[in-house]
Design a protein around this motif. Structure first.
Motif, PDB file in Angstrom:
ATOM      1  N   LYS A   3      84.579  -9.210  58.215  1.00 12.35           N
ATOM      2  CA  LYS A   3      85.319 -10.096  57.311  1.00 12.35           C
ATOM      3  C   LYS A   3      85.353  -9.470  55.924  1.00 12.35           C
ATOM      4  CE  LYS A   3      84.551 -14.387  59.634  1.00 12.35           C
ATOM      5  NZ  LYS A   3      85.482 -15.471  59.527  1.00 12.35           N
ATOM      6  N   SER A   6      88.461 -11.966  50.027  1.00 13.77           N
ATOM      7  CA  SER A   6      89.837 -11.903  49.542  1.00 13.77           C
ATOM      8  C   SER A   6      89.909 -12.577  48.180  1.00 13.77           C
ATOM      9  CB  SER A   6      90.762 -12.605  50.545  1.00 13.77           C
ATOM     10  OG  SER A   6      92.096 -12.490  50.142  1.00 13.77           O
ATOM     11  N   ASN A   9      93.485 -14.576  46.690  1.00 12.23           N
ATOM     12  CA  ASN A   9      94.393 -15.040  47.742  1.00 12.23           C
ATOM     13  C   ASN A   9      94.289 -16.556  47.818  1.00 12.23           C
ATOM     14  OD1 ASN A   9      95.890 -15.565  50.015  1.00 12.23           O
ATOM     15  ND2 ASN A   9      94.978 -13.945  51.233  1.00 12.23           N
ATOM     16  N   GLU A  13      96.618 -20.094  55.252  1.00 15.52           N
ATOM     17  CA  GLU A  13      97.028 -19.450  56.503  1.00 15.52           C
ATOM     18  C   GLU A  13      96.690 -17.960  56.486  1.00 15.52           C
ATOM     19  OE1 GLU A  13     100.979 -18.948  59.327  1.00 15.52           O
ATOM     20  OE2 GLU A  13     101.236 -19.520  57.232  1.00 15.52           O
ATOM     21  N   ASP A  14      96.960 -17.295  55.390  1.00 20.98           N
ATOM     22  CA  ASP A  14      96.658 -15.859  55.286  1.00 20.98           C
ATOM     23  C   ASP A  14      95.165 -15.590  55.429  1.00 20.98           C
ATOM     24  OD1 ASP A  14      99.339 -15.383  54.817  1.00 20.98           O
ATOM     25  OD2 ASP A  14      99.104 -15.290  52.635  1.00 20.98           O
ATOM     26  N   ILE A  15      94.370 -16.385  54.754  1.00 21.57           N
ATOM     27  CA  ILE A  15      92.915 -16.187  54.800  1.00 21.57           C
ATOM     28  C   ILE A  15      92.394 -16.374  56.221  1.00 21.57           C
ATOM     29  CG2 ILE A  15      90.718 -17.204  54.064  1.00 21.57           C
ATOM     30  CD1 ILE A  15      92.043 -17.677  51.316  1.00 21.57           C
ATOM     31  N   ARG A  16      92.882 -17.410  56.911  1.00 25.33           N
ATOM     32  CA  ARG A  16      92.403 -17.694  58.261  1.00 25.33           C
ATOM     33  C   ARG A  16      92.909 -16.693  59.288  1.00 25.33           C
ATOM     34  NH1 ARG A  16      88.236 -20.064  59.545  1.00 25.33           N
ATOM     35  NH2 ARG A  16      89.135 -21.158  61.298  1.00 25.33           N
ATOM     36  N   THR A  17      94.153 -16.248  59.176  1.00 28.57           N
ATOM     37  CA  THR A  17      94.707 -15.342  60.185  1.00 28.57           C
ATOM     38  C   THR A  17      94.289 -13.892  59.959  1.00 28.57           C
ATOM     39  OG1 THR A  17      96.776 -15.116  58.946  1.00 28.57           O
ATOM     40  CG2 THR A  17      96.709 -16.772  60.694  1.00 28.57           C
ATOM     41  N   GLU A  18      93.919 -13.540  58.727  1.00 28.95           N
ATOM     42  CA  GLU A  18      93.534 -12.165  58.419  1.00 28.95           C
ATOM     43  C   GLU A  18      92.027 -11.959  58.427  1.00 28.95           C
ATOM     44  OE1 GLU A  18      95.464 -11.135  54.781  1.00 28.95           O
ATOM     45  OE2 GLU A  18      97.465 -11.534  55.596  1.00 28.95           O
ATOM     46  N   ASN A  19      91.285 -12.928  58.995  1.00 28.48           N
ATOM     47  CA  ASN A  19      89.836 -12.821  59.153  1.00 28.48           C
ATOM     48  C   ASN A  19      89.126 -12.580  57.821  1.00 28.48           C
ATOM     49  OD1 ASN A  19      87.564 -12.963  60.821  1.00 28.48           O
ATOM     50  ND2 ASN A  19      87.443 -10.743  60.980  1.00 28.48           N
ATOM     51  N   ARG A  20      89.508 -13.341  56.812  1.00 27.25           N
ATOM     52  CA  ARG A  20      88.873 -13.263  55.497  1.00 27.25           C
ATOM     53  C   ARG A  20      87.759 -14.305  55.408  1.00 27.25           C
ATOM     54  NH1 ARG A  20      91.229  -8.635  53.611  1.00 27.25           N
ATOM     55  NH2 ARG A  20      93.484  -8.796  53.695  1.00 27.25           N
ATOM     56  N   TYR A  22      86.027 -17.505  54.274  1.00 29.49           N
ATOM     57  CA  TYR A  22      86.531 -18.799  53.825  1.00 29.49           C
ATOM     58  C   TYR A  22      85.370 -19.773  53.786  1.00 29.49           C
ATOM     59  CZ  TYR A  22      88.918 -23.268  53.717  1.00 29.49           C
ATOM     60  OH  TYR A  22      89.321 -24.527  53.371  1.00 29.49           O
TER      61      TYR A  22
END
Length: 86
Positions: A3, A6, A9, A13-20, A22
């Motif tokens: 992970k 980010s 950001n 949606e971006d954070i969850r789909t890009e494995n950042r 959270y």
């Protein structure tokens, strides 16, 4: 896959789909929904996640994301089955 933090950001949606990373704030959805308030004022200092929280709410309640339950899988709000049907 590792992970990544980010910074800046504000898209849930971006954070969850890009494995950042959270920090799960989805409990806010339950607290807000069950309060039944007509108006909610959200005040926090700068850089405290207001925009990210609003984007999280948009992803949760918007018809645009109706079939995107995977965005909330593993988060606190998804543990309560009644919130999966909202």
């Amino acid at each position: 896959m590792l992970k990544v933090i980010s910074i800046g950001n504000q898209g849930f949606e971006d954070i969850r789909t890009e494995n950042r990373f959270y920090v799960d704030k989805t409990e806010f959805i339950r607290e807000w929904w069950e309060s039944g308030d007509s108006i909610t004022l959200i005040t926090r200092p700068r850089r405290f996640g207001k925009t990210l929280n609003m984007d999280m709410l948009k992803c949760f309640f918007s018809n645009q994301y109706a079939d995107r339950g995977e965005l909330f899988a593993g988060l606190a709000i998804w543990n309560d089955e009644k919130y999966r049907d909202i």
